[in-house]
Design a protein around this motif. Structure first.
Motif, PDB file in Angstrom:
ATOM      1  N   ILE A   1       0.842  -1.199   0.000  1.00  0.00           N
ATOM      2  CA  ILE A   1       0.000   0.000   0.000  1.00  0.00           C
ATOM      3  C   ILE A   1       0.876   1.248   0.000  1.00  0.00           C
ATOM      4  O   ILE A   1       0.625   2.211  -0.743  1.00  0.00           O
ATOM      5  CB  ILE A   1      -0.950  -0.011   1.214  1.00  0.00           C
ATOM      6  N   GLY A   2       1.917   1.243   0.826  1.00  0.00           N
ATOM      7  CA  GLY A   2       2.810   2.398   0.856  1.00  0.00           C
ATOM      8  C   GLY A   2       3.494   2.627  -0.475  1.00  0.00           C
ATOM      9  O   GLY A   2       3.602   3.769  -0.946  1.00  0.00           O
ATOM     10  N   ARG A   3       3.950   1.545  -1.091  1.00  0.00           N
ATOM     11  CA  ARG A   3       4.640   1.666  -2.384  1.00  0.00           C
ATOM     12  C   ARG A   3       3.721   2.197  -3.467  1.00  0.00           C
ATOM     13  O   ARG A   3       4.145   2.953  -4.345  1.00  0.00           O
ATOM     14  CB  ARG A   3       5.187   0.293  -2.777  1.00  0.00           C
ATOM     15  N   SER A   4       2.446   1.820  -3.418  1.00  0.00           N
ATOM     16  CA  SER A   4       1.520   2.200  -4.485  1.00  0.00           C
ATOM     17  C   SER A   4       0.878   3.568  -4.262  1.00  0.00           C
ATOM     18  O   SER A   4       0.197   4.071  -5.166  1.00  0.00           O
ATOM     19  CB  SER A   4       0.409   1.142  -4.611  1.00  0.00           C
ATOM     20  N   THR A   5       1.078   4.178  -3.101  1.00  0.00           N
ATOM     21  CA  THR A   5       0.369   5.429  -2.813  1.00  0.00           C
ATOM     22  C   THR A   5       1.283   6.617  -2.559  1.00  0.00           C
ATOM     23  O   THR A   5       0.832   7.759  -2.704  1.00  0.00           O
ATOM     24  CB  THR A   5      -0.538   5.261  -1.573  1.00  0.00           C
ATOM     25  N   ARG A   6       2.555   6.406  -2.209  1.00  0.00           N
ATOM     26  CA  ARG A   6       3.353   7.554  -1.782  1.00  0.00           C
ATOM     27  C   ARG A   6       3.697   8.492  -2.937  1.00  0.00           C
ATOM     28  O   ARG A   6       4.078   9.645  -2.705  1.00  0.00           O
ATOM     29  CB  ARG A   6       4.615   7.101  -1.058  1.00  0.00           C
ATOM     30  N   PHE A   7       3.570   8.031  -4.186  1.00  0.00           N
ATOM     31  CA  PHE A   7       3.856   8.888  -5.335  1.00  0.00           C
ATOM     32  C   PHE A   7       2.586   9.432  -5.995  1.00  0.00           C
ATOM     33  O   PHE A   7       2.675  10.102  -7.023  1.00  0.00           O
ATOM     34  CB  PHE A   7       4.669   8.125  -6.391  1.00  0.00           C
ATOM     35  N   ARG A   8       1.424   9.145  -5.425  1.00  0.00           N
ATOM     36  CA  ARG A   8       0.183   9.585  -6.052  1.00  0.00           C
ATOM     37  C   ARG A   8       0.069  11.112  -6.042  1.00  0.00           C
ATOM     38  O   ARG A   8       0.402  11.765  -5.059  1.00  0.00           O
ATOM     39  CB  ARG A   8      -1.018   8.980  -5.320  1.00  0.00           C
ATOM     40  N   ARG A   9      -0.411  11.639  -7.147  1.00  0.00           N
ATOM     41  CA  ARG A   9      -0.651  13.077  -7.233  1.00  0.00           C
ATOM     42  C   ARG A   9      -2.028  13.394  -6.661  1.00  0.00           C
ATOM     43  O   ARG A   9      -2.962  12.596  -6.773  1.00  0.00           O
ATOM     44  CB  ARG A   9      -0.571  13.548  -8.691  1.00  0.00           C
ATOM     45  N   THR A  10      -2.150  14.556  -6.054  1.00  0.00           N
ATOM     46  CA  THR A  10      -3.416  14.995  -5.476  1.00  0.00           C
ATOM     47  C   THR A  10      -3.917  16.216  -6.238  1.00  0.00           C
ATOM     48  O   THR A  10      -3.213  16.790  -7.089  1.00  0.00           O
ATOM     49  CB  THR A  10      -3.248  15.346  -3.992  1.00  0.00           C
ATOM     50  N   ALA A  11      -5.132  16.631  -5.914  1.00  0.00           N
ATOM     51  CA  ALA A  11      -5.705  17.802  -6.584  1.00  0.00           C
ATOM     52  C   ALA A  11      -4.923  19.068  -6.272  1.00  0.00           C
ATOM     53  O   ALA A  11      -5.026  20.064  -7.003  1.00  0.00           O
ATOM     54  CB  ALA A  11      -7.162  17.967  -6.162  1.00  0.00           C
ATOM     55  N   GLU A  12      -4.119  19.069  -5.203  1.00  0.00           N
ATOM     56  CA  GLU A  12      -3.332  20.247  -4.835  1.00  0.00           C
ATOM     57  C   GLU A  12      -2.033  20.354  -5.635  1.00  0.00           C
ATOM     58  O   GLU A  12      -1.370  21.395  -5.588  1.00  0.00           O
ATOM     59  CB  GLU A  12      -3.013  20.195  -3.338  1.00  0.00           C
ATOM     60  N   ASP A  13      -1.639  19.293  -6.344  1.00  0.00           N
ATOM     61  CA  ASP A  13      -0.412  19.331  -7.136  1.00  0.00           C
ATOM     62  C   ASP A  13      -0.603  20.182  -8.392  1.00  0.00           C
ATOM     63  O   ASP A  13      -1.727  20.294  -8.908  1.00  0.00           O
ATOM     64  CB  ASP A  13       0.011  17.916  -7.523  1.00  0.00           C
ATOM     65  N   PRO A  14       0.482  20.782  -8.893  1.00  0.00           N
ATOM     66  CA  PRO A  14       0.351  21.588 -10.125  1.00  0.00           C
ATOM     67  C   PRO A  14      -0.193  20.788 -11.294  1.00  0.00           C
ATOM     68  O   PRO A  14      -0.948  21.313 -12.107  1.00  0.00           O
ATOM     69  CB  PRO A  14       1.789  22.059 -10.387  1.00  0.00           C
TER      70      PRO A  14
END
Length: 538
Positions: free
Chosen positions: A139-152
């Motif tokens: 779970i950590g490996r698959s989520t720590r690089f996810r982009r969020t709506a706050e990212d450019p």
């Protein structure tokens, strides 16, 4: 497996009860641990299905993914998981103590005093088994690089804000769990196996309920013991064919998947599809009824998963009760301080806005991690032996240590230098048979450091070993009071060092040969066509 561990397992088979492998607890247990029990969808190792967590054994919280293959539902689940877990991880960040030290100035090269912050405590996650550790790492490996709506540039599927931060913390604690002696993330079956032996295999010990069966019934009453009780909790089923004691995750029982889980997920999917159809058709009344059906289907699925996780939840807390009954070892607090430094460092990296942990470590970082884990493995084995007579007994049986009574103390001096140095002889009567040939170096725990000696000789008929003490007596002509054992005092000498040796220094990443991943692309020394080189071969 050591000889002592084999004997303990044989004794457990005979007695029908778990036999102790330790007299003290060798890991730190927090006063407020966070118990986390994850479930994964069958056939989808990285697809979370549910998680039950909490710090109060009477109030577990359950989060589920109605459809594990649905990206949106999975991110919503991870956001709820993070909303529960992240406040607990952050609750230890403010209470700090200040540690005075020194570091070398980069320009002058001189040591200058510094004051560092160290969190007074750290979080502790407790999971049922090693499978749960691996699942949280995924779970950590698959989520720590996810982009969020706050990212450019959030991309087409932005994740909720908490998701990448959850991934970073899960990656940190699961990586720290690979360090021997660490207690930030504890798999309970491994922790119980360190302190008690059962009469079953190591693979069978991974079933938490079966392992606990060797400690008696949950209510403390006498009942079928040992293998009979373990077999019962592994196989007993109710009228619907469901296990009374489900496995502790992250895998689920195939019968549960077929009879209960799959129909509940199908029912929820159908209700959700009907609600979308009614909304698209503009039928307000039908949409309202369909939403009610969706809610009922979600509640049914929640109940189905809750009934399979609650027995595991109770087992985890029961296992913690068993461990709390043991007094902590003398070196447990020292190792927990290392965990506190690890937590403090990651807290600072997150607060500073540093990027997430890389997908793959560079060669120098990987070598440093390996060297650290090797040192910590040696340190843990030595400290456990010093803390626990049963752990030391394994070394004595292997001929790596001996214990006995001092029967004579003969003052002698080394006069080869300017001033005489004390080099007394200790004659120790022991029933052990150490591999102590003359000239072999031995060590004795004495105060904050180890006292070193050299074996002078051994008398098998008398059962004695003569040791010349060469350090740990102070700098005076006569040994300092209390630095030597008295006649009649019991001592323990080891044939292994009591402090792990430091590994050789490693080069900086920019000085790493290209054969090991460096130097960086375009940097000095880049070799064409090699990893990090500046151009391809013709």
């Amino acid at each position: 497996m050591s000889l002592l561990g084999t004997l303990a397992r044989l004794q457990a088979v005979r007695s029908g009860r778990a036999e102790p492998l330790a007299t003290v607890r060798h890991r730190h247990l927090s006063d407020r641990p966070m118990v986390v029990i994850p479930l994964a969808a069958a056939g989808e190792a990285g697809a979370p299905l549910a998680v039950m967590l909490g710090t109060d054994r009477e109030a577990p919280r359950l989060h589920i993914v109605p459809q594990p293959l649905n990206r949106t539902q999975r991110f919503d689940f991870l956001a709820r998981f993070g909303a529960d877990l992240l406040p607990y991880m952050a609750s230890f960040a403010e209470d700090v103590e200040h540690i005075e030290g020194s570091e070398r100035d980069a320009e002058s090269g001189e040591k200058v005093p510094v004051v560092r912050e160290l969190c007074a405590d750290a979080p502790q996650l407790v999971v049922p088994n090693q499978g749960a550790v691996r699942h949280l790492a995924l779970i950590g490996r698959s989520t720590r690089f996810r982009r969020t709506a706050e990212d450019p540039d959030p991309g087409p599927y932005p994740a909720p804000t908490q998701v990448p931060l959850l991934g970073r913390w899960l990656t940190h604690v699961t990586d720290r769990a690979q360090v021997p002696g660490s207690s930030l993330l504890l798999p309970l079956t491994s922790l119980l196996a360190r302190h008690w032996a059962t009469g079953q295999s190591h693979l069978e010990d991974q079933h938490l309920a079966a392992r606990l069966a060797w400690h008696g019934l949950p209510d403390g009453t006498d009942g079928p013991g040992g293998a009979q009780a373990a077999e019962y909790v592994e196989t007993a089923r109710d009228a619907r064919g469901q296990l009374l004691h489900p496995p502790a995750g992250p895998a689920t029982d195939p019968s549960f998947d077929e009879v209960l889980l799959a129909p509940a997920i199908t029912r929820h999917d159908a209700a959700l599809a009907a609600a979308r159809g009614a909304a698209d058709a503009g039928d307000t009344a039908a949409a309202a009824r369909a939403e009610l059906v969706v809610k009922q289907a979600a509640e049914h699925l929640h109940g189905v998963l809750e009934q399979v996780l609650l027995p595991v939840w109770a087992d985890v807390w029961r296992g913690l009760d068993l461990l709390r009954a043991l007094p902590p070892g003398a070196h447990v607090a020292e190792r927990w301080e290392g965990d506190r430094w690890s937590y403090t460092g990651h807290r600072d990296r997150v607060a500073a806005g540093e990027p997430p942990q890389p997908r793959q470590d560079d060669a120098v970082t990987a070598a440093r991690k390996l060297a650290q884990r090797e040192r910590e493995q040696v340190r843990v084995e030595v400290q456990e032996a010093l803390d626990d007579p049963l752990a030391m007994a394994e070394h004595r049986l292997a001929g790596e240590a001996f214990a006995g009574e001092v029967v004579a103390l003969v003052p002698e001096y080394d006069t080869s230098g300017r001033s005489p140095k004390p080099r007394p002889l200790l004659v120790v009567r022991t029933a052990d048979r150490p591999h102590a040939d003359p000239g072999r170096e031995v060590h004795r725990a004495h105060g904050p450091s180890a006292q070193r000696g050299v074996v002078v000789g051994a008398d098998a008929a008398e059962g004695t070993v003569t040791v010349r003490v060469v350090s740990g007596m102070g700098r005076r002509r006569e040994p300092e009071p209390g630095s030597l054992p008295e006649v009649g005092e019991r001592v323990v000498f080891t044939l292994f060092e009591l402090q792990p040796r430091q590994s050789a220094p490693l080069p900086d990443p920019e000085d790493t040969p290209w054969t090991h991943g460096g130097p960086p692309s375009g940097g000095p020394g880049g070799v064409p066509g090699a990893p990090g080189g500046t151009e391809e071969w013709e």
